[in-house]
Enzyme design. Structure first.
Site, PDB file in Angstrom:
ATOM      1  N   ASP A 295      -0.643  14.905  17.213  1.00 24.94           N
ATOM      2  CA  ASP A 295       0.314  14.677  17.721  1.00 24.94           C
ATOM      3  C   ASP A 295      -0.043  16.078  18.624  1.00 24.94           C
ATOM      4  O   ASP A 295      -1.035  16.978  17.945  1.00 24.94           O
ATOM      5  CB  ASP A 295       1.932  15.437  17.028  1.00 24.94           C
ATOM      6  CG  ASP A 295       2.619  14.460  16.304  1.00 24.94           C
ATOM      7  OD1 ASP A 295       2.691  13.253  17.087  1.00 24.94           O
ATOM      8  OD2 ASP A 295       3.204  14.448  14.988  1.00 24.94           O
TER       9      ASP A 295
ATOM     10  N   HIS B 172       3.408  -1.396   3.450  1.00 27.81           N
ATOM     11  CA  HIS B 172       2.813   0.016   3.884  1.00 27.81           C
ATOM     12  C   HIS B 172       4.097   1.121   3.697  1.00 27.81           C
ATOM     13  O   HIS B 172       4.989   1.606   4.164  1.00 27.81           O
ATOM     14  CB  HIS B 172       2.077   0.851   4.593  1.00 27.81           C
ATOM     15  CG  HIS B 172       1.561   2.602   4.835  1.00 27.81           C
ATOM     16  ND1 HIS B 172       0.042   1.881   3.574  1.00 27.81           N
ATOM     17  CD2 HIS B 172       1.065   2.798   5.520  1.00 27.81           C
ATOM     18  CE1 HIS B 172      -0.416   3.576   3.889  1.00 27.81           C
ATOM     19  NE2 HIS B 172       0.805   3.786   5.064  1.00 27.81           N
TER      20      HIS B 172
ATOM     21  N   GLU C 198       1.678   5.614   0.751  1.00 26.79           N
ATOM     22  CA  GLU C 198       0.758   6.686   1.287  1.00 26.79           C
ATOM     23  C   GLU C 198       1.422   7.970   0.545  1.00 26.79           C
ATOM     24  O   GLU C 198       2.632   8.004   0.539  1.00 26.79           O
ATOM     25  CB  GLU C 198       1.452   6.414   2.994  1.00 26.79           C
ATOM     26  CG  GLU C 198       1.193   7.670   4.003  1.00 26.79           C
ATOM     27  CD  GLU C 198       0.757   7.844   5.558  1.00 26.79           C
ATOM     28  OE1 GLU C 198       0.431   6.312   6.232  1.00 26.79           O
ATOM     29  OE2 GLU C 198       1.337   8.823   6.190  1.00 26.79           O
TER      30      GLU C 198
ATOM     31  N   PHE D 278      14.212  14.164  11.101  1.00 26.27           N
ATOM     32  CA  PHE D 278      12.368  13.819  11.407  1.00 26.27           C
ATOM     33  C   PHE D 278      12.614  12.414  12.261  1.00 26.27           C
ATOM     34  O   PHE D 278      11.645  12.230  12.870  1.00 26.27           O
ATOM     35  CB  PHE D 278      12.009  13.556   9.823  1.00 26.27           C
ATOM     36  CG  PHE D 278      10.585  13.185   9.668  1.00 26.27           C
ATOM     37  CD1 PHE D 278       9.423  13.783   9.954  1.00 26.27           C
ATOM     38  CD2 PHE D 278      10.173  11.645   8.656  1.00 26.27           C
ATOM     39  CE1 PHE D 278       8.343  13.187   9.836  1.00 26.27           C
ATOM     40  CE2 PHE D 278       8.984  11.760   8.455  1.00 26.27           C
ATOM     41  CZ  PHE D 278       7.942  12.180   9.191  1.00 26.27           C
TER      42      PHE D 278
ATOM     43  N   SER E 200       1.417  -0.714   0.174  1.00 30.08           N
ATOM     44  CA  SER E 200      -0.138   0.277  -0.257  1.00 30.08           C
ATOM     45  C   SER E 200       1.175   1.320   0.571  1.00 30.08           C
ATOM     46  O   SER E 200       2.172   1.535   0.278  1.00 30.08           O
ATOM     47  CB  SER E 200      -0.970  -0.133   0.807  1.00 30.08           C
ATOM     48  OG  SER E 200      -0.237  -0.025   2.532  1.00 30.08           O
TER      49      SER E 200
HETATM   50  C1  FAD Z   1       1.187   4.509  10.390  1.00 29.63           C
HETATM   51  C2  FAD Z   1       1.056   5.720  10.820  1.00 29.63           C
HETATM   52  C3  FAD Z   1      -0.130   7.379   9.706  1.00 29.63           C
HETATM   53  C4  FAD Z   1       0.097   8.144  10.590  1.00 29.63           C
HETATM   54  N1  FAD Z   1      -0.350   9.395   9.559  1.00 29.63           N
HETATM   55  C5  FAD Z   1      -0.958  10.615  10.393  1.00 29.63           C
HETATM   56  C6  FAD Z   1      -1.058  12.180  10.401  1.00 29.63           C
HETATM   57  O1  FAD Z   1      -2.355  11.645   9.220  1.00 29.63           O
HETATM   58  N2  FAD Z   1      -1.968  12.304  10.815  1.00 29.63           N
HETATM   59  C7  FAD Z   1      -1.341  12.959  12.682  1.00 29.63           C
HETATM   60  O2  FAD Z   1      -1.402  14.374  12.426  1.00 29.63           O
HETATM   61  N3  FAD Z   1      -0.536  12.404  12.314  1.00 29.63           N
HETATM   62  C8  FAD Z   1      -0.077  11.136  12.048  1.00 29.63           C
HETATM   63  N4  FAD Z   1       0.587  10.720  12.352  1.00 29.63           N
HETATM   64  C9  FAD Z   1       1.441  10.583  13.513  1.00 29.63           C
HETATM   65  C10 FAD Z   1       0.478  10.356  14.558  1.00 29.63           C
HETATM   66  O3  FAD Z   1      -0.534  11.052  15.214  1.00 29.63           O
HETATM   67  C11 FAD Z   1       1.150  10.794  16.392  1.00 29.63           C
HETATM   68  O4  FAD Z   1       2.563   9.366  16.239  1.00 29.63           O
HETATM   69  C12 FAD Z   1       0.759  11.015  17.679  1.00 29.63           C
HETATM   70  O5  FAD Z   1       0.816  11.793  18.067  1.00 29.63           O
HETATM   71  C13 FAD Z   1      -0.009   9.622  18.015  1.00 29.63           C
HETATM   72  O6  FAD Z   1      -1.470   9.343  17.429  1.00 29.63           O
HETATM   73  P1  FAD Z   1      -1.550   7.294  17.739  1.00 29.63           P
HETATM   74  O7  FAD Z   1      -3.303   7.320  16.512  1.00 29.63           O
HETATM   75  O8  FAD Z   1      -0.442   6.939  17.123  1.00 29.63           O
HETATM   76  O9  FAD Z   1      -1.842   7.874  19.103  1.00 29.63           O
HETATM   77  P2  FAD Z   1      -1.845   6.866  20.306  1.00 29.63           P
HETATM   78  O10 FAD Z   1      -2.758   5.775  19.762  1.00 29.63           O
HETATM   79  O11 FAD Z   1      -3.781   7.261  20.578  1.00 29.63           O
HETATM   80  O12 FAD Z   1      -1.673   6.416  21.355  1.00 29.63           O
HETATM   81  C14 FAD Z   1      -0.100   5.876  20.931  1.00 29.63           C
HETATM   82  C15 FAD Z   1       0.781   5.894  22.042  1.00 29.63           C
HETATM   83  O13 FAD Z   1       1.013   7.527  22.652  1.00 29.63           O
HETATM   84  C16 FAD Z   1       1.218   6.908  24.035  1.00 29.63           C
HETATM   85  N5  FAD Z   1       0.119   7.647  24.365  1.00 29.63           N
HETATM   86  C17 FAD Z   1      -1.012   8.064  24.467  1.00 29.63           C
HETATM   87  N6  FAD Z   1      -1.859   8.677  24.749  1.00 29.63           N
HETATM   88  C18 FAD Z   1      -1.318   9.439  25.955  1.00 29.63           C
HETATM   89  C19 FAD Z   1      -1.030  10.233  26.287  1.00 29.63           C
HETATM   90  N7  FAD Z   1      -2.056  11.148  26.739  1.00 29.63           N
HETATM   91  N8  FAD Z   1       0.518  10.233  27.805  1.00 29.63           N
HETATM   92  C20 FAD Z   1       0.426   9.919  27.834  1.00 29.63           C
HETATM   93  N9  FAD Z   1       1.158   8.380  26.374  1.00 29.63           N
HETATM   94  C21 FAD Z   1       0.431   8.361  25.573  1.00 29.63           C
HETATM   95  C22 FAD Z   1       0.563   5.360  24.354  1.00 29.63           C
HETATM   96  O14 FAD Z   1       1.491   4.265  24.872  1.00 29.63           O
HETATM   97  C23 FAD Z   1       0.121   5.121  22.676  1.00 29.63           C
HETATM   98  O15 FAD Z   1       1.178   3.694  22.461  1.00 29.63           O
HETATM   99  C24 FAD Z   1       0.704   9.076  11.911  1.00 29.63           C
HETATM  100  C25 FAD Z   1       1.666   8.240  12.477  1.00 29.63           C
HETATM  101  C26 FAD Z   1       1.900   6.571  12.248  1.00 29.63           C
HETATM  102  C27 FAD Z   1       2.514   5.404  12.760  1.00 29.63           C
END
Ligand code: FAD
Length: 300
Positions: A109, A269, A17, A219, A15
């Site tokens: 983030d 991916h 991105e 990065f 896939s």
């Molecule tokens: C495949 C992929 C695609 C992405 N695409 C995007 C995108 O399109 N746009 C974008 O903005 N970002 C993107 N990101 C980055 C992502 O948004 C960030 O890494 C963000 O910080 C965490 O989002 P998540 O969904 O992984 O969080 P979650 O799955 O909710 O949490 C990730 C980890 O952070 C820890 N965590 C969560 N909440 C807390 C908290 N409150 N305190 C302490 N630890 C905590 C947990 O241990 C958890 O495992 C992407 C990352 C990946 C791997």
């Protein structure tokens, strides 16, 4: 379920991105890249979404065009950071109206950037697990989530990451796409722990073909990705030799994928960075056939 039996040859499924373009020039570049990569017949493609909705319009526009004007099965990334539940529902509805039925559900983030303190919106979803549950409630969508083989930078340890991944899987995620990494041993250790935790969804490695090692290093720190010293050695002496650099980059990514295939992983991916030549070079090295080649082979 494989939409591209041709590319499933050798057991490898791919896939891609993309990110939404921010200028006319970038827009042109994206659609040229999409046109070039169509021939690889990916399982699906995804378009990133700026945390807090900063790219909502360009993401929506790119996703709409991919769904209606390309053969790609297209997923939109979606974040919930900085939004109320109602705001997130409105955004989901806009994507549904555009024809989106696949999402990559993310927390996003913090507004202050990676490393700043994360505060869930008081009226919003606190993390990606809650967003997955909200999407599942609204329909039978295909949902991908993130995973971090080398630990999310905010996470206290890998166990906390795996707990979150389990919550996302339990809430209905179909697969996890990983942050990019170069240490396949670290991935395998993580994968073993994920399976030991009872998480059964596919963990799809995110592969970053290296367009520019210096930029990538800047990065990678923010993403929690370790850059092994052997990468410096592989790229040594290529600074002023673009062709050689591209050859090494394709070799490195193809070797990483081949090694993961030997370890039993078959879905990948690829982070395209909206550029096609390096991605195509990687797939060529892997011996994956373009659609036209596969058709010609079948007709012969
Ligand atoms: C495949 C992929 C695609 C992405 N695409 C995007 C995108 O399109 N746009 C974008 O903005 N970002 C993107 N990101 C980055 C992502 O948004 C960030 O890494 C963000 O910080 C965490 O989002 P998540 O969904 O992984 O969080 P979650 O799955 O909710 O949490 C990730 C980890 O952070 C820890 N965590 C969560 N909440 C807390 C908290 N409150 N305190 C302490 N630890 C905590 C947990 O241990 C958890 O495992 C992407 C990352 C990946 C791997």
């Amino acid at each position: 379920m494989s939409s591209n039996s041709e590319n499933a040859q050798g057991g490898i499924r791919i896939s891609f991105e993309f990110f939404p373009p921010k200028s006319e020039e970038a827009e042109q570049q994206l659609w040229n890249t999409v046109a070039d990569l169509t021939e690889w017949d990916p399982e699906f493609v995804s378009v990133t979404y700026g945390a807090g909705g900063s790219t909502k319009a360009p993401t929506l526009s790119a996703v709409r065009k991919m769904i209606h004007e390309t053969p790609f099965t297209t997923a939109s990334h979606l974040t919930c950071v900085g939004a109320t539940r109602e705001d997130t529902h409105r955004v989901i509805d806009e994507f549904l109206a555009a024809g989106v039925r696949r999402f990559v559900a993310l927390r996003g983030d913090p507004p202050g950037g990676v490393g700043s303190a994360y505060q869930p919106h008081p009226g919003g979803y606190a993390n990606a697990a809650e967003l997955v549950a909200a999407l599942r409630e609204r329909g039978d969508f295909d949902i991908s989530v993130s995973a971090y083989p080398e630990k999310h930078p905010e996470s206290r340890d890998t166990a906390a990451d795996i707990d979150m991944l389990k919550r996302k899987a339990d809430n209905g995620a179909d697969r996890a796409l990983t942050q990019f990494f170069f240490d396949n041993d670290a991935f395998e250790r993580y994968h073993d722990r994920v399976r030991a935790a009872g998480i059964k969804i596919p963990i799809v490695p995110g592969i970053m073909p290296i367009q520019n090692l210096t930029q990538l290093k800047r990065f990678a720190g923010a993403c929690g990705t370790n850059i092994p010293s052997w990468l410096d050695e592989r790229f040594e002496g290529t600074d002023d030799h673009a062709e050689e650099r591209a050859r090494v980059a394709a070799e490195v990514a193809a070797e990483q994928i081949e090694d993961l295939v030997r370890r039993g992983i078959h879905e990948f991916h690829l982070y395209t960075m909206n550029r096609s030549p390096l991605v195509s070079a990687v797939l060529e090295r892997l011996g994956i056939q373009r659609k036209a080649e596969a058709r010609a082979g079948a007709a012969a």
